[in-house]
Design an enzyme around this catalytic site. Structure first.
Site, PDB file in Angstrom:
ATOM      1  N   ASP A  42       0.833  -1.202   0.000  1.00 46.80           N
ATOM      2  CA  ASP A  42       0.000   0.000   0.000  1.00 46.80           C
ATOM      3  C   ASP A  42       0.870   1.255   0.000  1.00 46.80           C
ATOM      4  OD1 ASP A  42      -2.603   1.530   0.561  1.00 46.80           O
ATOM      5  OD2 ASP A  42      -1.406   2.026   2.321  1.00 46.80           O
ATOM      6  N   GLU A 114      -2.253  -5.333  -3.342  1.00 49.67           N
ATOM      7  CA  GLU A 114      -1.269  -4.598  -2.541  1.00 49.67           C
ATOM      8  C   GLU A 114      -0.230  -5.541  -1.954  1.00 49.67           C
ATOM      9  OE1 GLU A 114      -3.812  -0.712  -1.083  1.00 49.67           O
ATOM     10  OE2 GLU A 114      -3.806  -2.490   0.198  1.00 49.67           O
TER      11      GLU A 114
END
Length: 222
Positions: A42, A114
């Site tokens: 992320d 992610e």
């Protein structure tokens, strides 16, 4: 899961297969799940997308860049990337989660994307992980929306009024219905200088306010 097929879709071949396995493992499957890799991925994703936008859109303001980045890293976009990579059948889950169809939820697929970014980063380096993000997000950068269209209705309404030297709108809760855990709100948006009024509903006060502002914009545009 056919590892070779998946790696061809990713455009990257893992040296440490355990990292790929971890990136594809939901917490319902026990220890060694993807959440720590998701945290890492992320962070890199937000940086890489910000850098791509900064280079590609020199005319955009900080606010516009922020809205564009938010649109490109939100769950819906991540889910679209996961669909392109055909990740739904690759995620490893525990029995109960598998039966419930969790693996097809957009939030799980977004988290997996992610985690894969984080896994590539650890397996290789920042430039390699950056190249993956640029490749996976490339088509989305080619189809960037108008930054103005990404502003929420309350912001657009306020800017419309400010541009005409009119006062800010007021929002009033007209009605709240339903039990505490499932309430519905009805909110009125009122322009005090000419008593124009529009209403919106939602499962939260904020959502109802946004819908009321959207209805007000439609009135003003008309």
């Amino acid at each position: 899961m056919n590892r070779a097929h998946l790696e061809r879709r990713l455009g990257y071949r893992f040296r440490d297969e355990a990292l790929l396995d971890q990136a594809l493992t939901h917490r319902s499957a026990g220890h060694g799940h993807y959440e720590r890799l998701e945290f890492l991925g992320d962070a890199l994703l937000n940086f890489v997308v910000a850098q791509m936008l900064y280079k590609r859109c020199p005319e955009l303001s900080e606010g516009d860049l922020t809205r564009m980045r938010a649109a490109l890293v939100r769950e819906e976009t991540l889910g679209s990337v996961a669909q392109d990579l055909a990740l739904a059948d690759a995620v490893q889950l525990g029995g109960s989660a598998l039966k419930s169809g969790v693996y097809r939820r957009r939030s799980v697929l977004a988290d997996t994307v992610e985690a894969l970014i984080g896994a590539v980063l650890l397996d290789a380096d920042i430039p390699t992980a950056t190249a993956c993000v640029e490749r996976w997000w490339g088509p989305r950068l080619e189809a960037l929306p108008d930054p103005h269209s990404l502003k929420d209705p309350k912001t657009r309404l306020q800017e419309w009024l400010q541009g005409r030297s009119r006062p800010r709108p007021e929002y009033e809760v007209v009605e709240m219905t339903g039990p505490p855990h499932r309430q519905r709100f009805r909110v009125a948006c009122v322009l005090g200088d000419d008593e124009v009024r529009a209403e919106g509903q939602g499962s939260s006060r904020r959502g109802a306010e946004q819908n009321a502002a959207r209805a007000m914009l439609e009135q003003l545009d008309a």
